[in-house]
Design a protein around this motif. Structure first.
Motif, PDB file in Angstrom:
ATOM      1  N   PRO A  35       1.125 -14.307   5.795  1.00 10.89           N
ATOM      2  CA  PRO A  35       0.788 -13.032   6.430  1.00 10.89           C
ATOM      3  C   PRO A  35      -0.372 -12.295   5.768  1.00 10.89           C
ATOM      4  O   PRO A  35      -0.838 -11.282   6.284  1.00 10.89           O
ATOM      5  CB  PRO A  35       2.090 -12.232   6.310  1.00 10.89           C
ATOM      6  CG  PRO A  35       2.833 -12.848   5.191  1.00 10.89           C
ATOM      7  CD  PRO A  35       2.429 -14.287   5.133  1.00 10.89           C
ATOM      8  N   ALA A  36      -0.836 -12.768   4.629  1.00  8.19           N
ATOM      9  CA  ALA A  36      -1.985 -12.143   3.974  1.00  8.19           C
ATOM     10  C   ALA A  36      -2.951 -13.247   3.559  1.00  8.19           C
ATOM     11  O   ALA A  36      -2.505 -14.241   2.975  1.00  8.19           O
ATOM     12  CB  ALA A  36      -1.542 -11.331   2.759  1.00  8.19           C
ATOM     13  N   PRO A  37      -4.234 -13.148   3.898  1.00  9.91           N
ATOM     14  CA  PRO A  37      -4.888 -11.979   4.482  1.00  9.91           C
ATOM     15  C   PRO A  37      -4.541 -11.825   5.957  1.00  9.91           C
ATOM     16  O   PRO A  37      -4.315 -12.820   6.650  1.00  9.91           O
ATOM     17  CB  PRO A  37      -6.379 -12.277   4.307  1.00  9.91           C
ATOM     18  CG  PRO A  37      -6.456 -13.778   4.360  1.00  9.91           C
ATOM     19  CD  PRO A  37      -5.186 -14.260   3.701  1.00  9.91           C
ATOM     20  N   ASP A  95      -6.616  -5.273   0.468  1.00 11.09           N
ATOM     21  CA  ASP A  95      -5.659  -5.203   1.566  1.00 11.09           C
ATOM     22  C   ASP A  95      -4.647  -6.337   1.472  1.00 11.09           C
ATOM     23  O   ASP A  95      -3.444  -6.118   1.643  1.00 11.09           O
ATOM     24  CB  ASP A  95      -6.374  -5.244   2.916  1.00 11.09           C
ATOM     25  CG  ASP A  95      -5.411  -4.947   4.043  1.00 11.09           C
ATOM     26  OD1 ASP A  95      -5.220  -3.767   4.354  1.00 11.09           O
ATOM     27  OD2 ASP A  95      -4.820  -5.903   4.601  1.00 11.09           O
ATOM     28  N   ALA A  96      -5.123  -7.547   1.204  1.00 12.93           N
ATOM     29  CA  ALA A  96      -4.215  -8.693   1.074  1.00 12.93           C
ATOM     30  C   ALA A  96      -3.242  -8.477  -0.079  1.00 12.93           C
ATOM     31  O   ALA A  96      -2.044  -8.766   0.042  1.00 12.93           O
ATOM     32  CB  ALA A  96      -5.010  -9.978   0.882  1.00 12.93           C
ATOM     33  N   MET A 116       4.330   0.318   0.784  1.00 15.26           N
ATOM     34  CA  MET A 116       3.806   0.495   2.142  1.00 15.26           C
ATOM     35  C   MET A 116       2.752   1.601   2.185  1.00 15.26           C
ATOM     36  O   MET A 116       1.774   1.515   2.931  1.00 15.26           O
ATOM     37  CB  MET A 116       4.941   0.802   3.123  1.00 15.26           C
ATOM     38  CG  MET A 116       4.482   0.866   4.571  1.00 15.26           C
ATOM     39  SD  MET A 116       3.654  -0.638   5.163  1.00 15.26           S
ATOM     40  CE  MET A 116       5.049  -1.652   5.582  1.00 15.26           C
ATOM     41  N   ARG A 117       2.934   2.635   1.366  1.00 15.10           N
ATOM     42  CA  ARG A 117       1.896   3.676   1.298  1.00 15.10           C
ATOM     43  C   ARG A 117       0.597   3.093   0.767  1.00 15.10           C
ATOM     44  O   ARG A 117      -0.479   3.383   1.298  1.00 15.10           O
ATOM     45  CB  ARG A 117       2.353   4.828   0.404  1.00 15.10           C
ATOM     46  CG  ARG A 117       3.276   5.796   1.126  1.00 15.10           C
ATOM     47  CD  ARG A 117       3.714   6.911   0.232  1.00 15.10           C
ATOM     48  NE  ARG A 117       2.629   7.844  -0.033  1.00 15.10           N
ATOM     49  CZ  ARG A 117       2.788   9.125  -0.240  1.00 15.10           C
ATOM     50  NH1 ARG A 117       4.003   9.653  -0.230  1.00 15.10           N
ATOM     51  NH2 ARG A 117       1.768   9.902  -0.479  1.00 15.10           N
ATOM     52  N   ALA A 118       0.681   2.257  -0.260  1.00 18.60           N
ATOM     53  CA  ALA A 118      -0.524   1.620  -0.804  1.00 18.60           C
ATOM     54  C   ALA A 118      -1.158   0.728   0.257  1.00 18.60           C
ATOM     55  O   ALA A 118      -2.393   0.689   0.397  1.00 18.60           O
ATOM     56  CB  ALA A 118      -0.178   0.812  -2.052  1.00 18.60           C
ATOM     57  N   ALA A 119      -0.327   0.024   1.027  1.00 17.51           N
ATOM     58  CA  ALA A 119      -0.835  -0.854   2.076  1.00 17.51           C
ATOM     59  C   ALA A 119      -1.442  -0.058   3.230  1.00 17.51           C
ATOM     60  O   ALA A 119      -2.241  -0.591   4.000  1.00 17.51           O
ATOM     61  CB  ALA A 119       0.285  -1.755   2.588  1.00 17.51           C
ATOM     62  N   THR A 120      -1.086   1.210   3.345  1.00 14.91           N
ATOM     63  CA  THR A 120      -1.660   2.094   4.357  1.00 14.91           C
ATOM     64  C   THR A 120      -2.956   2.719   3.851  1.00 14.91           C
ATOM     65  O   THR A 120      -3.913   2.896   4.605  1.00 14.91           O
ATOM     66  CB  THR A 120      -0.652   3.195   4.737  1.00 14.91           C
ATOM     67  OG1 THR A 120       0.558   2.576   5.175  1.00 14.91           O
ATOM     68  CG2 THR A 120      -1.184   4.097   5.827  1.00 14.91           C
TER      69      THR A 120
END
Length: 197
Positions: A35-37, A95-96, A116-120
């Motif tokens: 799922p990443a990248p 992002d990955a 999830m906040r960091a991923a946002t």
């Protein structure tokens, strides 16, 4: 199809910077079952391509005789864009990594709100950087030589697409967050950046 010898990083594994990948290997990494990248990294890569084309147009223009005012404006735009290029290119990896942290938290059944906040925050930063690049694109477009008008147009479209794509990632991540104040703040900025772009 995965290139022989390339093993895409699974979430939780240390990965090489995607900037070190060949184009074929990079495309394989995006096409893999990992799922990443993912979409956020793709948005950042799109923005980096847009900035790269603007830098090309500046390079072609400044290699030709020009008036001093044009040279000054383009030199300033070029300096800004080189900084933005480094920033948006780094967001492909960031992002990955951020989303890999979300997946690791889910696997351990840990509280994933901070991950999830960091991923946002990363795709939101992609939106910010690409928006700033679009401001510089105005200077490039006003001074570009005719042979690069199409390239500048493509650069603008790529940057606009990067903003929209990063916004989609922000929206998807916000749906998983419980902090209503943070969600409202990010959503407001996300829509402003999208509208301005």
């Amino acid at each position: 199809m995965i290139v022989q010898g390339l093993k895409p990083a699974r979430y939780g594994e240390l990965m090489d910077a995607y900037s070190n990948y060949s184009l074929g290997d990079l495309l394989d990494a995006f096409a893999s079952a990992s799922p990443a990248p993912g979409g956020g990294s793709a948005a950042a890569l799109t923005g980096a391509l847009g900035v790269s084309l603007l830098l090309m147009a500046i390079g072609i223009r400044t290699s030709r005789p020009s008036r001093s005012q044009e040279s000054f404006e383009l030199a300033d735009a070029g300096e800004q864009l080189r900084t933005l290029w480094a920033a948006v290119a780094s967001l492909v990896d960031r992002d990955a990594e951020a989303y890999s942290s979300v997946l690791a938290a889910r696997r351990m059944k840990a509280e994933g709100e901070s991950a999830m906040r960091a991923a946002t925050d990363v795709p939101l930063e992609t939106m910010r950087v690409c928006r700033r690049a679009l401001r510089e694109a105005q200077v490039v477009a006003a001074n570009a030589v005719r042979s690069t008008h199409g390239d500048v147009g493509v650069a603008v479209e790529l940057l606009r697409a990067a903003v929209r794509a990063a916004g989609v990632t922000v929206d998807a991540n916000l749906a998983s967050l419980k902090d209503a104040d943070y969600v409202a703040l990010v959503r407001t900025e996300r829509h402003r950046l999208d509208d301005e772009s």
